[in-house]
Design an enzyme around this catalytic site. Structure first.
Site, PDB file in Angstrom:
ATOM      1  N   GLY A  87     -54.672 -19.242  25.048  1.00 19.01           N
ATOM      2  CA  GLY A  87     -55.638 -18.650  25.959  1.00 19.01           C
ATOM      3  C   GLY A  87     -56.897 -18.296  25.204  1.00 19.01           C
ATOM      4  O   GLY A  87     -56.838 -17.977  24.001  1.00 19.01           O
ATOM      5  N   GLN A 127     -64.876 -14.316  23.558  1.00 19.28           N
ATOM      6  CA  GLN A 127     -64.380 -14.673  22.217  1.00 19.28           C
ATOM      7  C   GLN A 127     -65.215 -15.777  21.570  1.00 19.28           C
ATOM      8  O   GLN A 127     -65.119 -15.985  20.361  1.00 19.28           O
ATOM      9  CB  GLN A 127     -62.909 -15.115  22.289  1.00 19.28           C
ATOM     10  CG  GLN A 127     -61.959 -13.995  22.654  1.00 19.28           C
ATOM     11  CD  GLN A 127     -60.535 -14.497  22.693  1.00 19.28           C
ATOM     12  OE1 GLN A 127     -60.096 -15.042  23.690  1.00 19.28           O
ATOM     13  NE2 GLN A 127     -59.805 -14.325  21.604  1.00 19.28           N
ATOM     14  N   CYS A 185     -53.640 -12.812  19.058  1.00 16.19           N
ATOM     15  CA  CYS A 185     -54.961 -13.062  19.636  1.00 16.19           C
ATOM     16  C   CYS A 185     -55.789 -13.841  18.613  1.00 16.19           C
ATOM     17  O   CYS A 185     -55.780 -13.488  17.426  1.00 16.19           O
ATOM     18  CB  CYS A 185     -55.634 -11.736  19.965  1.00 16.19           C
ATOM     19  SG  CYS A 185     -57.257 -11.914  20.715  1.00 16.19           S
ATOM     20  N   LEU A 186     -56.511 -14.854  19.086  1.00 13.77           N
ATOM     21  CA  LEU A 186     -57.326 -15.654  18.165  1.00 13.77           C
ATOM     22  C   LEU A 186     -58.429 -14.803  17.531  1.00 13.77           C
ATOM     23  O   LEU A 186     -58.969 -15.179  16.492  1.00 13.77           O
ATOM     24  CB  LEU A 186     -57.931 -16.855  18.891  1.00 13.77           C
ATOM     25  CG  LEU A 186     -56.893 -17.876  19.396  1.00 13.77           C
ATOM     26  CD1 LEU A 186     -57.570 -18.980  20.198  1.00 13.77           C
ATOM     27  CD2 LEU A 186     -56.092 -18.453  18.246  1.00 13.77           C
ATOM     28  N   HIS A 246     -53.713 -10.413  29.312  1.00 15.37           N
ATOM     29  CA  HIS A 246     -54.382 -10.367  28.008  1.00 15.37           C
ATOM     30  C   HIS A 246     -55.794 -10.948  28.111  1.00 15.37           C
ATOM     31  O   HIS A 246     -56.764 -10.356  27.617  1.00 15.37           O
ATOM     32  CB  HIS A 246     -53.517 -11.154  27.005  1.00 15.37           C
ATOM     33  CG  HIS A 246     -54.089 -11.298  25.629  1.00 15.37           C
ATOM     34  ND1 HIS A 246     -53.453 -10.824  24.504  1.00 15.37           N
ATOM     35  CD2 HIS A 246     -55.236 -11.888  25.177  1.00 15.37           C
ATOM     36  CE1 HIS A 246     -54.181 -11.102  23.429  1.00 15.37           C
ATOM     37  NE2 HIS A 246     -55.269 -11.744  23.803  1.00 15.37           N
ATOM     38  N   GLU A 247     -55.921 -12.103  28.791  1.00 14.36           N
ATOM     39  CA  GLU A 247     -57.240 -12.753  28.879  1.00 14.36           C
ATOM     40  C   GLU A 247     -58.190 -11.965  29.775  1.00 14.36           C
ATOM     41  O   GLU A 247     -59.381 -11.846  29.473  1.00 14.36           O
ATOM     42  CB  GLU A 247     -57.096 -14.194  29.383  1.00 14.36           C
ATOM     43  CG  GLU A 247     -56.267 -15.109  28.481  1.00 14.36           C
ATOM     44  CD  GLU A 247     -56.689 -15.095  27.025  1.00 14.36           C
ATOM     45  OE1 GLU A 247     -57.891 -14.908  26.742  1.00 14.36           O
ATOM     46  OE2 GLU A 247     -55.800 -15.235  26.151  1.00 14.36           O
ATOM     47  N   HIS A 298     -59.734  -9.177  27.974  1.00 16.48           N
ATOM     48  CA  HIS A 298     -60.872  -9.578  27.128  1.00 16.48           C
ATOM     49  C   HIS A 298     -62.200  -9.466  27.892  1.00 16.48           C
ATOM     50  O   HIS A 298     -63.233  -9.148  27.312  1.00 16.48           O
ATOM     51  CB  HIS A 298     -60.721 -11.033  26.672  1.00 16.48           C
ATOM     52  CG  HIS A 298     -59.955 -11.213  25.398  1.00 16.48           C
ATOM     53  ND1 HIS A 298     -60.353 -10.669  24.194  1.00 16.48           N
ATOM     54  CD2 HIS A 298     -58.813 -11.911  25.128  1.00 16.48           C
ATOM     55  CE1 HIS A 298     -59.480 -11.027  23.247  1.00 16.48           C
ATOM     56  NE2 HIS A 298     -58.538 -11.766  23.791  1.00 16.48           N
TER      57      HIS A 298
HETATM   58 NI    NI Z   1     -56.908 -12.630  22.826  1.00 15.66          NI
END
Ligand code: NI
Length: 181
Positions: free
Chosen positions: A52, A57, A99-100, A141-142, A145
Site C-alpha cells: 500500500g 508518502q 510502513c514504507l 493504515h492508508e 496516512h
Molecule cells: Ni504506511
C-alpha cells in the site's frame, strides 16, 4: 533498462513533515495530475516492495492511495480516491504492521476488525468496499496516512519511541555508509 521510463518516485521517510500533514480532497481539477500519478505510485510501491502507498508518502498532499495485496502472487491493484471509512466493527483485531515510510520497523497495531470504505475509483466511479483481515488493516493504515497519522501513532509511546530511536540510528548508519555521496 528502459530509458524512457520515468524515474521511480522516492518514498518519504520519518521524520519528513509531509507525513504528519492532512492531505486535501481530490477535486475534478486534479484529474490529470491524479491520472499521471497513479502509475507512478504503483511503480514505487511494487519496487519497494510494499502492499500500500498513500500520496503523501511520495510528497503529494492529496487524498489518494493505492493498494495491491497480490493475492496468490497475482496483481490486484486498487485505487482509492477520497476514501472514507463509513462503518467500522466494534470488534478489534491486532496485526503486525510496517510502513514504507518507516523502513524495517514493525509493531502490532489494534484496529477495528472490519471496515466499510467509500471511495472513487480511478475511473471516477463511486465504490464501496467491506473488508476484514489484511485488507481491512491496510485500508485503515492508508487512510490514516491521508490524515497525517502513522501506525506508530496507534501504539504505546514507549514502543513508538523505541521504533523512532531505532529508525534514526539505522538512517544515521545508512548515511555514514553512503558517506559523502
Ligand atoms: Ni504506511
Amino acid at each position: 533498462m528502459d530509458t524512457n521510463a520515468p524515474a521511480l518516485m522516492p518514498i518519504l521517510t520519518v521524520p519528513d513533515p509531509v507525513l504528519k500533514t492532512r492531505a486535501r480532497r481530490v477535486e475534478p481539477a486534479d484529474a490529470d495530475a491524479v491520472r499521471a500519478l497513479i502509475p507512478r505510485m504503483f511503480a514505487a510501491m511494487y519496487a519497494a516492495p510494499g502492499i500500500g502507498l498513500a500520496a503523501p508518502q511520495v510528497g503529494v498532499r492529496l487524498r489518494l492511495t493505492v493498494i495491491d495485496l497480490m493475492p496468490d502472487d497475482k496483481p490486484a491493484p486498487l485505487v482509492l480516491v477520497n476514501p472514507e471509512v463509513i462503518a467500522a466493527s466494534d470488534e478489534l483485531a491486532t496485526r503486525e504492521e510496517g510502513c514504507l515510510s518507516l523502513p524495517g520497523q514493525y509493531a502490532d497495531v489494534t484496529r477495528p476488525a472490519r471496515v466499510t470504505v467509500r471511495y472513487h475509483d480511478a475511473a471516477g466511479a463511486r465504490q464501496e468496499l467491506s473488508a476484514e483481515g489484511l485488507l481491512s488493516a491496510c485500508l485503515q493504515h492508508e487512510i490514516d496516512h491521508l490524515d497525517g497519522v502513522l501506525f506508530i501513532d496507534r501504539i504505546s509511546a514507549l514502543k513508538r519511541n523505541m521504533i523512532l530511536r531505532r529508525l534514526a540510528k539505522e538512517q544515521r548508519q545508512q548515511r555514514e555508509r553512503d558517506g559523502g555521496r
